[in-house]
Scaffold this motif. Structure first.
Motif, PDB file in Angstrom:
ATOM      1  N   ASP A 132       0.831  -1.215   0.000  1.00 25.72           N
ATOM      2  CA  ASP A 132       0.000   0.000   0.000  1.00 25.72           C
ATOM      3  C   ASP A 132       0.861   1.259   0.000  1.00 25.72           C
ATOM      4  O   ASP A 132       0.555   2.241  -0.684  1.00 25.72           O
ATOM      5  N   ILE A 133       1.943   1.242   0.782  1.00 25.71           N
ATOM      6  CA  ILE A 133       2.833   2.406   0.844  1.00 25.71           C
ATOM      7  C   ILE A 133       3.468   2.653  -0.522  1.00 25.71           C
ATOM      8  O   ILE A 133       3.515   3.789  -1.010  1.00 25.71           O
ATOM      9  N   GLN A 134       3.943   1.590  -1.159  1.00 26.26           N
ATOM     10  CA  GLN A 134       4.602   1.772  -2.457  1.00 26.26           C
ATOM     11  C   GLN A 134       3.610   2.156  -3.555  1.00 26.26           C
ATOM     12  O   GLN A 134       3.965   2.891  -4.483  1.00 26.26           O
ATOM     13  N   ARG A 135       2.383   1.673  -3.459  1.00 29.22           N
ATOM     14  CA  ARG A 135       1.344   2.163  -4.364  1.00 29.22           C
ATOM     15  C   ARG A 135       1.196   3.675  -4.203  1.00 29.22           C
ATOM     16  O   ARG A 135       1.087   4.417  -5.188  1.00 29.22           O
ATOM     17  N   ALA A 136       1.200   4.136  -2.948  1.00 26.62           N
ATOM     18  CA  ALA A 136       1.013   5.557  -2.672  1.00 26.62           C
ATOM     19  C   ALA A 136       2.222   6.392  -3.084  1.00 26.62           C
ATOM     20  O   ALA A 136       2.071   7.522  -3.560  1.00 26.62           O
ATOM     21  N   ILE A 137       3.423   5.855  -2.913  1.00 26.65           N
ATOM     22  CA  ILE A 137       4.624   6.566  -3.378  1.00 26.65           C
ATOM     23  C   ILE A 137       4.565   6.734  -4.893  1.00 26.65           C
ATOM     24  O   ILE A 137       4.962   7.768  -5.430  1.00 26.65           O
TER      25      ILE A 137
END
Length: 376
Positions: A132-137
Protein backbone atom coordinates in the motif's frame (compact mmCIF):
# COMPACT_ATOMS: atom_id res chain seq x y z
CA UNK A 1 6.08 -3.01 -18.17
CA UNK A 2 7.83 -4.87 -20.98
CA UNK A 3 11.39 -6.12 -21.41
CA UNK A 4 13.06 -6.75 -24.75
CA UNK A 5 16.50 -8.29 -25.27
CA UNK A 6 18.17 -6.81 -28.33
CA UNK A 7 21.66 -8.32 -28.19
CA UNK A 8 23.35 -11.22 -26.41
CA UNK A 9 27.07 -11.59 -25.85
CA UNK A 10 28.38 -14.72 -27.56
CA UNK A 11 31.00 -15.49 -24.89
CA UNK A 12 29.00 -14.87 -21.70
CA UNK A 13 25.49 -14.32 -20.34
CA UNK A 14 25.65 -10.53 -20.80
CA UNK A 15 22.75 -9.01 -22.68
CA UNK A 16 21.63 -5.57 -23.89
CA UNK A 17 17.93 -4.83 -23.66
CA UNK A 18 15.28 -2.25 -22.90
CA UNK A 19 12.62 -1.92 -20.22
CA UNK A 20 9.55 0.06 -21.23
CA UNK A 21 7.56 1.76 -18.46
CA UNK A 22 4.84 4.39 -18.52
CA UNK A 23 7.49 6.95 -17.55
CA UNK A 24 9.95 6.05 -20.29
CA UNK A 25 12.30 3.45 -21.74
CA UNK A 26 15.35 2.21 -19.79
CA UNK A 27 18.26 0.82 -21.77
CA UNK A 28 19.96 -2.09 -20.02
CA UNK A 29 22.31 -2.86 -18.44
CA UNK A 30 21.54 0.15 -16.25
CA UNK A 31 22.72 1.70 -13.00
CA UNK A 32 20.11 3.45 -10.85
CA UNK A 33 21.27 6.40 -8.69
CA UNK A 34 19.95 6.06 -5.15
CA UNK A 35 17.53 8.80 -4.12
CA UNK A 36 16.69 7.36 -0.73
CA UNK A 37 14.61 10.24 0.63
CA UNK A 38 13.35 11.54 -2.70
CA UNK A 39 16.67 13.09 -3.59
CA UNK A 40 19.99 11.86 -4.93
CA UNK A 41 22.22 13.54 -2.37
CA UNK A 42 23.89 16.79 -3.51
CA UNK A 43 22.50 16.51 -7.06
CA UNK A 44 19.58 18.41 -8.59
CA UNK A 45 17.16 16.58 -10.91
CA UNK A 46 18.08 18.56 -14.08
CA UNK A 47 21.79 17.77 -13.53
CA UNK A 48 20.97 14.15 -12.84
CA UNK A 49 19.21 13.86 -16.17
CA UNK A 50 21.45 16.02 -18.37
CA UNK A 51 24.89 15.42 -16.88
CA UNK A 52 24.87 11.86 -15.58
CA UNK A 53 22.31 10.65 -18.16
CA UNK A 54 20.40 8.77 -15.46
CA UNK A 55 17.36 6.92 -16.82
CA UNK A 56 15.78 5.66 -13.60
CA UNK A 57 16.29 6.50 -9.93
CA UNK A 58 15.58 4.67 -6.71
CA UNK A 59 13.61 5.75 -3.64
CA UNK A 60 13.16 4.01 -0.32
CA UNK A 61 9.88 3.00 1.29
CA UNK A 62 11.15 3.08 4.87
CA UNK A 63 12.58 6.59 4.68
CA UNK A 64 9.76 8.12 2.61
CA UNK A 65 7.15 6.56 4.89
CA UNK A 66 8.75 8.18 7.93
CA UNK A 67 9.51 11.48 6.22
CA UNK A 68 7.77 13.34 4.55
CA UNK A 69 5.07 10.71 5.09
CA UNK A 70 2.63 9.00 2.76
CA UNK A 71 -0.13 11.60 3.23
CA UNK A 72 2.13 14.35 1.87
CA UNK A 73 3.19 12.22 -1.09
CA UNK A 74 -0.41 11.38 -1.94
CA UNK A 75 -1.43 15.03 -1.76
CA UNK A 76 1.50 15.87 -4.07
CA UNK A 77 0.32 13.29 -6.59
CA UNK A 78 3.09 10.78 -5.92
CA UNK A 79 6.86 10.94 -5.76
CA UNK A 80 7.26 11.93 -9.42
CA UNK A 81 5.28 15.13 -8.83
CA UNK A 82 6.83 15.71 -5.41
CA UNK A 83 10.48 15.63 -6.52
CA UNK A 84 10.04 16.68 -10.18
CA UNK A 85 11.64 13.55 -11.65
CA UNK A 86 9.66 12.59 -14.74
CA UNK A 87 11.51 9.35 -15.53
CA UNK A 88 10.93 5.88 -14.08
CA UNK A 89 11.33 5.32 -10.32
CA UNK A 90 11.95 2.09 -8.41
CA UNK A 91 11.26 1.83 -4.69
CA UNK A 92 13.09 -0.53 -2.34
CA UNK A 93 10.56 -2.04 0.08
CA UNK A 94 12.48 -1.01 3.18
CA UNK A 95 13.40 -4.58 4.09
CA UNK A 96 17.12 -3.82 4.11
CA UNK A 97 16.62 -0.73 6.30
CA UNK A 98 14.57 -2.74 8.80
CA UNK A 99 17.30 -5.40 8.71
CA UNK A 100 19.85 -2.67 9.51
CA UNK A 101 17.88 -1.71 12.64
CA UNK A 102 18.74 -5.00 14.33
CA UNK A 103 18.65 -3.48 17.80
CA UNK A 104 15.37 -1.67 17.20
CA UNK A 105 13.23 -4.19 15.33
CA UNK A 106 11.36 -7.42 15.95
CA UNK A 107 10.42 -9.90 13.24
CA UNK A 108 7.24 -11.94 13.50
CA UNK A 109 4.86 -13.70 11.13
CA UNK A 110 2.68 -10.64 10.80
CA UNK A 111 5.58 -8.41 9.73
CA UNK A 112 8.48 -6.37 11.07
CA UNK A 113 8.01 -4.14 14.08
CA UNK A 114 10.59 -1.39 14.39
CA UNK A 115 11.33 1.94 15.99
CA UNK A 116 12.00 5.00 13.87
CA UNK A 117 15.62 6.11 13.73
CA UNK A 118 14.27 9.68 13.76
CA UNK A 119 12.12 9.86 16.89
CA UNK A 120 11.93 6.35 18.31
CA UNK A 121 8.25 5.92 17.45
CA UNK A 122 7.04 2.34 16.94
CA UNK A 123 5.81 1.09 13.54
CA UNK A 124 4.79 -2.20 11.94
CA UNK A 125 5.56 -3.10 8.33
CA UNK A 126 3.45 -5.97 7.04
CA UNK A 127 3.68 -7.20 3.44
CA UNK A 128 0.25 -5.70 2.81
CA UNK A 129 1.16 -2.33 4.28
CA UNK A 130 4.39 -2.15 2.31
CA UNK A 131 2.45 -2.77 -0.92
CA UNK A 132 0.00 0.00 0.00
CA UNK A 133 2.83 2.41 0.84
CA UNK A 134 4.60 1.77 -2.46
CA UNK A 135 1.34 2.16 -4.36
CA UNK A 136 1.01 5.56 -2.67
CA UNK A 137 4.62 6.57 -3.38
CA UNK A 138 3.85 5.82 -7.01
CA UNK A 139 7.01 4.09 -8.19
CA UNK A 140 6.97 2.36 -11.56
CA UNK A 141 8.70 -0.69 -10.06
CA UNK A 142 8.01 -1.74 -6.49
CA UNK A 143 9.76 -4.40 -4.47
CA UNK A 144 8.36 -7.22 -2.38
CA UNK A 145 8.90 -7.03 1.39
CA UNK A 146 11.58 -9.46 2.54
CA UNK A 147 14.01 -10.17 5.32
CA UNK A 148 17.63 -9.59 4.33
CA UNK A 149 19.67 -11.90 6.52
CA UNK A 150 23.41 -11.29 7.15
CA UNK A 151 25.95 -12.70 4.71
CA UNK A 152 27.53 -14.77 7.50
CA UNK A 153 24.26 -16.25 8.80
CA UNK A 154 24.19 -19.91 9.82
CA UNK A 155 22.28 -22.26 7.53
CA UNK A 156 19.44 -22.79 10.00
CA UNK A 157 18.79 -19.08 10.36
CA UNK A 158 19.07 -18.47 6.60
CA UNK A 159 16.52 -21.23 5.90
CA UNK A 160 14.10 -19.90 8.49
CA UNK A 161 14.55 -16.39 7.12
CA UNK A 162 13.88 -17.52 3.55
CA UNK A 163 10.73 -19.37 4.58
CA UNK A 164 9.42 -16.19 6.20
CA UNK A 165 10.38 -14.15 3.12
CA UNK A 166 8.50 -16.61 0.87
CA UNK A 167 5.35 -16.40 2.98
CA UNK A 168 5.60 -12.62 2.96
CA UNK A 169 6.14 -12.68 -0.82
CA UNK A 170 2.92 -14.60 -1.41
CA UNK A 171 1.08 -12.03 0.70
CA UNK A 172 2.71 -9.19 -1.27
CA UNK A 173 1.51 -10.67 -4.55
CA UNK A 174 -2.00 -11.19 -3.21
CA UNK A 175 -2.22 -7.58 -2.00
CA UNK A 176 -0.62 -6.15 -5.12
CA UNK A 177 -3.11 -7.89 -7.41
CA UNK A 178 -6.02 -6.87 -5.18
CA UNK A 179 -5.18 -3.16 -5.49
CA UNK A 180 -4.79 -0.61 -8.28
CA UNK A 181 -2.24 2.14 -9.01
CA UNK A 182 -3.24 5.54 -7.65
CA UNK A 183 -1.98 7.95 -10.28
CA UNK A 184 -3.09 6.61 -13.65
CA UNK A 185 -0.01 4.66 -14.73
CA UNK A 186 1.06 1.04 -14.34
CA UNK A 187 3.25 -0.37 -11.60
CA UNK A 188 5.22 -3.63 -11.57
CA UNK A 189 6.09 -5.79 -8.58
CA UNK A 190 9.51 -7.48 -8.43
CA UNK A 191 10.03 -10.38 -5.99
CA UNK A 192 13.45 -10.76 -4.34
CA UNK A 193 15.57 -13.93 -4.26
CA UNK A 194 17.09 -14.48 -0.83
CA UNK A 195 18.90 -17.50 0.65
CA UNK A 196 22.20 -16.09 1.90
CA UNK A 197 25.24 -17.97 0.51
CA UNK A 198 23.61 -21.40 0.44
CA UNK A 199 23.13 -22.86 -3.03
CA UNK A 200 20.09 -24.98 -2.23
CA UNK A 201 18.31 -22.05 -0.58
CA UNK A 202 19.05 -19.73 -3.48
CA UNK A 203 17.82 -22.38 -5.93
CA UNK A 204 14.64 -22.89 -3.92
CA UNK A 205 13.99 -19.14 -3.77
CA UNK A 206 14.64 -18.66 -7.49
CA UNK A 207 12.35 -21.56 -8.43
CA UNK A 208 9.57 -20.18 -6.24
CA UNK A 209 9.93 -16.75 -7.81
CA UNK A 210 10.20 -18.06 -11.39
CA UNK A 211 6.76 -19.66 -11.01
CA UNK A 212 5.16 -16.32 -10.13
CA UNK A 213 5.65 -14.81 -13.59
CA UNK A 214 6.52 -11.31 -12.36
CA UNK A 215 7.50 -8.49 -14.74
CA UNK A 216 11.06 -8.66 -13.37
CA UNK A 217 13.02 -10.27 -10.57
CA UNK A 218 15.58 -9.12 -8.04
CA UNK A 219 18.53 -10.75 -6.31
CA UNK A 220 18.89 -9.51 -2.75
CA UNK A 221 20.97 -10.30 0.30
CA UNK A 222 24.36 -10.02 -1.40
CA UNK A 223 27.20 -7.58 -0.66
CA UNK A 224 26.20 -7.84 3.01
CA UNK A 225 29.38 -9.41 4.33
CA UNK A 226 29.94 -12.50 2.19
CA UNK A 227 33.16 -12.94 0.12
CA UNK A 228 33.03 -11.47 -3.39
CA UNK A 229 33.58 -14.82 -5.10
CA UNK A 230 30.62 -16.23 -3.18
CA UNK A 231 28.48 -13.33 -4.40
CA UNK A 232 29.38 -14.12 -8.01
CA UNK A 233 28.66 -17.80 -7.42
CA UNK A 234 25.20 -17.04 -6.04
CA UNK A 235 24.42 -14.79 -9.02
CA UNK A 236 25.30 -17.65 -11.38
CA UNK A 237 23.16 -20.11 -9.42
CA UNK A 238 20.14 -17.81 -9.41
CA UNK A 239 20.39 -16.67 -13.03
CA UNK A 240 20.36 -20.26 -14.22
CA UNK A 241 16.80 -20.46 -12.86
CA UNK A 242 15.25 -16.99 -13.14
CA UNK A 243 13.36 -16.40 -16.42
CA UNK A 244 15.74 -15.24 -19.11
CA UNK A 245 13.09 -13.04 -20.75
CA UNK A 246 12.65 -10.86 -17.65
CA UNK A 247 15.02 -8.21 -16.26
CA UNK A 248 17.25 -9.21 -13.35
CA UNK A 249 18.05 -6.63 -10.71
CA UNK A 250 21.03 -7.09 -8.36
CA UNK A 251 20.24 -5.00 -5.31
CA UNK A 252 22.76 -2.77 -3.54
CA UNK A 253 25.80 -3.72 -5.65
CA UNK A 254 28.42 -2.34 -5.88
CA UNK A 255 31.90 -1.37 -7.11
CA UNK A 256 32.54 -0.75 -10.83
CA UNK A 257 34.23 -4.16 -11.05
CA UNK A 258 31.23 -5.80 -9.34
CA UNK A 259 28.95 -4.31 -11.99
CA UNK A 260 31.05 -5.60 -14.88
CA UNK A 261 31.32 -9.09 -13.40
CA UNK A 262 27.57 -9.24 -12.72
CA UNK A 263 26.70 -8.01 -16.21
CA UNK A 264 28.81 -10.87 -17.58
CA UNK A 265 26.65 -13.22 -15.51
CA UNK A 266 23.36 -11.89 -16.90
CA UNK A 267 22.34 -9.05 -14.56
CA UNK A 268 20.50 -6.08 -16.09
CA UNK A 269 19.89 -3.57 -13.28
CA UNK A 270 21.94 -2.21 -10.37
CA UNK A 271 21.74 0.33 -7.59
CA UNK A 272 24.26 1.35 -4.94
CA UNK A 273 24.97 4.31 -2.68
CA UNK A 274 28.70 3.92 -3.36
CA UNK A 275 29.18 6.60 -6.06
CA UNK A 276 27.51 9.34 -4.01
CA UNK A 277 28.51 8.25 -0.50
CA UNK A 278 32.12 7.54 -1.41
CA UNK A 279 32.25 10.71 -3.48
CA UNK A 280 31.18 12.79 -0.50
CA UNK A 281 34.06 11.19 1.39
CA UNK A 282 36.61 12.00 -1.30
CA UNK A 283 36.80 8.77 -3.32
CA UNK A 284 36.56 9.26 -7.06
CA UNK A 285 36.08 6.47 -9.59
CA UNK A 286 37.96 7.09 -12.84
CA UNK A 287 38.76 5.13 -15.99
CA UNK A 288 42.28 4.43 -14.66
CA UNK A 289 41.37 3.49 -11.10
CA UNK A 290 40.20 5.10 -7.86
CA UNK A 291 41.46 8.36 -6.39
CA UNK A 292 41.35 9.52 -2.78
CA UNK A 293 41.18 13.21 -3.52
CA UNK A 294 41.94 14.02 0.13
CA UNK A 295 45.50 12.76 -0.26
CA UNK A 296 48.21 15.44 -0.23
CA UNK A 297 49.52 14.31 -3.63
CA UNK A 298 46.54 16.08 -5.27
CA UNK A 299 47.07 19.36 -3.41
CA UNK A 300 48.93 20.99 -6.31
CA UNK A 301 47.73 18.83 -9.21
CA UNK A 302 46.00 21.24 -11.58
CA UNK A 303 45.08 18.64 -14.17
CA UNK A 304 41.38 17.96 -14.87
CA UNK A 305 39.56 15.73 -12.40
CA UNK A 306 39.24 13.12 -15.17
CA UNK A 307 40.30 14.09 -18.70
CA UNK A 308 38.42 11.03 -20.01
CA UNK A 309 35.35 11.70 -17.89
CA UNK A 310 31.83 12.24 -19.18
CA UNK A 311 30.58 14.94 -16.82
CA UNK A 312 31.07 18.65 -17.39
CA UNK A 313 32.73 18.86 -13.96
CA UNK A 314 35.53 16.52 -15.07
CA UNK A 315 37.22 19.07 -17.31
CA UNK A 316 35.81 22.27 -15.78
CA UNK A 317 37.48 21.70 -12.41
CA UNK A 318 40.97 20.49 -11.48
CA UNK A 319 42.08 17.98 -8.86
CA UNK A 320 43.73 20.59 -6.64
CA UNK A 321 40.51 22.60 -6.47
CA UNK A 322 38.40 19.56 -5.59
CA UNK A 323 41.02 18.51 -3.02
CA UNK A 324 40.64 21.95 -1.42
CA UNK A 325 36.83 21.81 -1.45
CA UNK A 326 36.63 18.36 0.12
CA UNK A 327 39.25 19.16 2.77
CA UNK A 328 37.41 22.40 3.60
CA UNK A 329 34.02 20.61 3.80
CA UNK A 330 32.59 22.88 1.15
CA UNK A 331 29.20 21.80 -0.21
CA UNK A 332 30.35 22.34 -3.79
CA UNK A 333 32.95 19.62 -3.30
CA UNK A 334 30.22 17.11 -2.42
CA UNK A 335 28.27 18.11 -5.52
CA UNK A 336 31.24 17.87 -7.90
CA UNK A 337 32.36 14.49 -6.54
CA UNK A 338 28.82 13.07 -6.65
CA UNK A 339 28.22 14.25 -10.21
CA UNK A 340 31.56 12.87 -11.35
CA UNK A 341 31.02 9.44 -9.79
CA UNK A 342 27.44 9.08 -11.00
CA UNK A 343 28.40 10.11 -14.52
CA UNK A 344 31.21 7.54 -14.40
CA UNK A 345 28.88 4.72 -13.29
CA UNK A 346 26.28 5.57 -15.93
CA UNK A 347 28.93 5.79 -18.65
CA UNK A 348 30.41 2.47 -17.51
CA UNK A 349 27.13 0.61 -18.05
CA UNK A 350 26.58 2.48 -21.34
CA UNK A 351 29.95 1.29 -22.59
CA UNK A 352 29.21 -2.22 -21.32
CA UNK A 353 26.01 -2.16 -23.37
CA UNK A 354 27.88 -0.95 -26.45
CA UNK A 355 30.47 -3.73 -26.18
CA UNK A 356 27.73 -6.33 -25.80
CA UNK A 357 26.24 -4.97 -29.03
CA UNK A 358 29.63 -5.03 -30.75
CA UNK A 359 30.28 -8.59 -29.59
CA UNK A 360 33.50 -8.07 -27.62
CA UNK A 361 32.17 -7.59 -24.09
CA UNK A 362 34.31 -10.28 -22.43
CA UNK A 363 37.57 -8.98 -23.90
CA UNK A 364 36.71 -5.39 -23.00
CA UNK A 365 35.59 -6.38 -19.48
CA UNK A 366 38.85 -8.18 -18.76
CA UNK A 367 40.84 -5.07 -19.66
CA UNK A 368 38.54 -2.78 -17.69
CA UNK A 369 38.63 -4.92 -14.53
CA UNK A 370 42.41 -4.70 -14.49
CA UNK A 371 42.32 -0.96 -15.17
CA UNK A 372 39.59 -0.07 -12.65
CA UNK A 373 41.27 -2.06 -9.87
CA UNK A 374 44.17 0.42 -9.70
CA UNK A 375 44.52 2.84 -6.78
CA UNK A 376 45.98 6.07 -8.06
Amino acid sequence: MTFDIHYKDTQSNARAGSITTDHGVIETPIFMPVGTQGTVKAVQMPELKSDTKAQIILGNTYHLYLRPGIEILERAGGLHKFNSWDGPILTDSGGFQVFSLSENRKLKEEGAEFRSHIDGSKHLFTPEKVMDIQRAIGADIIMAFDECCPGDAEYGYAKQSLELTERWLDRCFKRFHATEPKYGYNQSLFPIVQGCVYTDLRQRAAEHIARLGADGNAIGGLAVGEPTDKMYEMIEVVNEILPKDKPRYLMGVGTPVNLLEAIERGVDMFDCIMPTRNGRNGQLFTWYGTINIKNKKWEDDFSPIDPDGHSYVDTLYNKAYLHHLIKADELLGLQIASLHNLAFYLELVRQARQHIIEGDYTTWKTTMVRQLSNRL
